[in-house]
Design an enzyme around this catalytic site. Structure first.
Site, PDB file in Angstrom:
ATOM      1  N   GLY A 147       0.573  -1.103   0.093  1.00 51.13           N
ATOM      2  CA  GLY A 147      -0.028  -0.106   0.073  1.00 51.13           C
ATOM      3  C   GLY A 147       0.799   1.368   0.097  1.00 51.13           C
ATOM      4  N   CYS A 148       0.065   2.530  -0.242  1.00 47.12           N
ATOM      5  CA  CYS A 148       0.996   3.819  -0.172  1.00 47.12           C
ATOM      6  C   CYS A 148       1.676   3.951   1.145  1.00 47.12           C
ATOM      7  CB  CYS A 148       0.166   4.784  -1.188  1.00 47.12           C
ATOM      8  SG  CYS A 148      -1.717   4.969  -0.190  1.00 47.12           S
ATOM      9  N   PHE A 149       0.580   4.348   2.072  1.00 45.18           N
ATOM     10  CA  PHE A 149       1.138   4.712   3.451  1.00 45.18           C
ATOM     11  C   PHE A 149       2.148   3.727   3.942  1.00 45.18           C
ATOM     12  CE2 PHE A 149      -2.841   7.367   4.306  1.00 45.18           C
ATOM     13  CZ  PHE A 149      -2.160   8.467   4.305  1.00 45.18           C
ATOM     14  N   THR A 150       1.584   2.243   3.637  1.00 44.24           N
ATOM     15  CA  THR A 150       2.835   1.347   4.242  1.00 44.24           C
ATOM     16  C   THR A 150       4.213   1.328   3.326  1.00 44.24           C
ATOM     17  OG1 THR A 150       1.683  -0.323   2.552  1.00 44.24           O
ATOM     18  CG2 THR A 150       1.014  -0.159   4.687  1.00 44.24           C
TER      19      THR A 150
END
Length: 344
Positions: A147-150
């Site tokens: 994922g992006c935040f991750t």
């Protein structure tokens, strides 16, 4: 390689098409959208005019699409990729899912945070964060794109976790994202008068990227990890800045911290180390697959603060998917991704 993009009308799907157009070894053969079936992609995304003459198809006949594709990229919301994975299970077609369905080792964790049953629990999947799982990605049938935040958070914390320099129960991630991270669908909170000249947190304590960060950081630490993660929405189109905090263990010195980052990423093309006391910014990675990282050490509190910046649609989604595709196919990892960020 013949590739197809399911869910091509989302922001990540459109970004995939932009990147794949310049890929010398990828031929996009099918693109799908259930809400725009029969329409040309350029009618929805005019910036693709003259580059793609494909018409959007329905994925109801996924077996036909899969049989005609070496790789299928899935740019659909969570809950949809499991059915695709099962439908293509007995085909040589490989899958890169930009959603969450194949990111977790433990499907019970997925079900607890996403509130849908996991219908393909034994899927042969690998977590798609190239800098940490390159060897596994190479031969994976299904790649669960990080994922992006991750991506921003795990890459920031990974060197410290791998070197066991931080207390795993003291990790706090405070991250800010541009509005494209919320998808293309209209929502009141993304309406211009609501978003402009505003800055707000959301989903504190409950954001679905929390267990993904815990999984990967815990894997490196070799023990269960519980973090605090708070996302924020910033009135800009794209980009993520993650600020990650952790208490250093007693033997951790600034020099050991510096060495951990250099050891982990010194030879990584897409990780740019700004060093101790640097300040990454989203504009400096815009439109690129780079992740810029810097760190600060607060000797008064014995904490380390790591800052990382990515473009959420590139390194946080489509670019990372193409990076994984390159690894899986044996192409040079930089293929179609070796671009200078857009500035200003």
């Amino acid at each position: 390689m013949r590739v197809s993009v399911l869910g091509a009308t989302g922001y990540a799907g459109a970004e995939l098409l932009r990147i794949l157009y310049n890929h010398p070894h990828a031929d996009v053969v099918h693109i799908t959208s259930e809400s725009h079936t029969g329409e040309p992609i350029a009618a929805l995304y005019p910036h693709l005019r003259g580059r793609y003459d494909l018409t959007l198809e329905s994925m109801k006949d996924i077996e036909r699409i899969g049989a005609d594709s070496d790789f299928v990229f899935i740019g659909l919301p969570h809950g949809h990729a499991m059915a695709v994975g099962k439908a293509l299970a007995n085909m040589p077609t490989r899958i890169i899912d930009l959603g969450a369905d194949f990111r977790f080792d433990d499907t019970e964790t997925y079900e607890a945070w996403y509130h849908v049953p996991h219908t393909y629990k034994d899927a042969p999947r690998v977590y798609g964060l190239a800098e940490l799982h390159r060897g596994e990605i190479k031969n994976a049938k299904i790649i669960g794109n990080a994922g992006c935040f991750t991506t921003a958070s795990i890459l920031a914390l990974a060197p410290l976790a791998a070197a066991h320099l931080i207390d795993p129960q003291t990790i706090i991630v405070d991250a800010k994202s541009g509005v494209t991270g919320a998808g293309r669908g209209p929502k009141l909170g993304n309406h211009f008068p609501e978003l402009y000249d505003n800055f707000r947190a959301y989903n504190a304590c409950h954001h679905r990227h929390t267990p993904e960060i815990e999984q990967e950081v815990g894997r490196l630490l070799g023990e269960q990890t519980i973090i605090n993660f708070t996302p924020h929405l910033v009135p800009m189109g794209r980009g993520i800045l993650a600020t990650c905090y952790a208490t250093l263990k007693g033997n951790a010195t600034p020099e050991l911290v510096d060495a951990a980052f250099e050891r982990q990423y010194g030879k990584e093309f897409f990780i740019r180390l700004l060093g101790r006391n640097g300040y990454p910014s989203t504009k400096e990675v815009r439109g690129s697959n780079f992740c810029d990282i810097a760190w600060h050490i607060d000797e008064r509190t014995h904490r380390v603060i790591v800052l990382s910046a990515i473009d959420n649609l590139v390194k946080g989604a489509a670019g990372q998917a193409v990076q994984n595709f390159n690894i899986a196919c044996g192409f040079p990892e930089k293929t179609a991704l070796d671009v200078v960020p857009m500035y200003p």
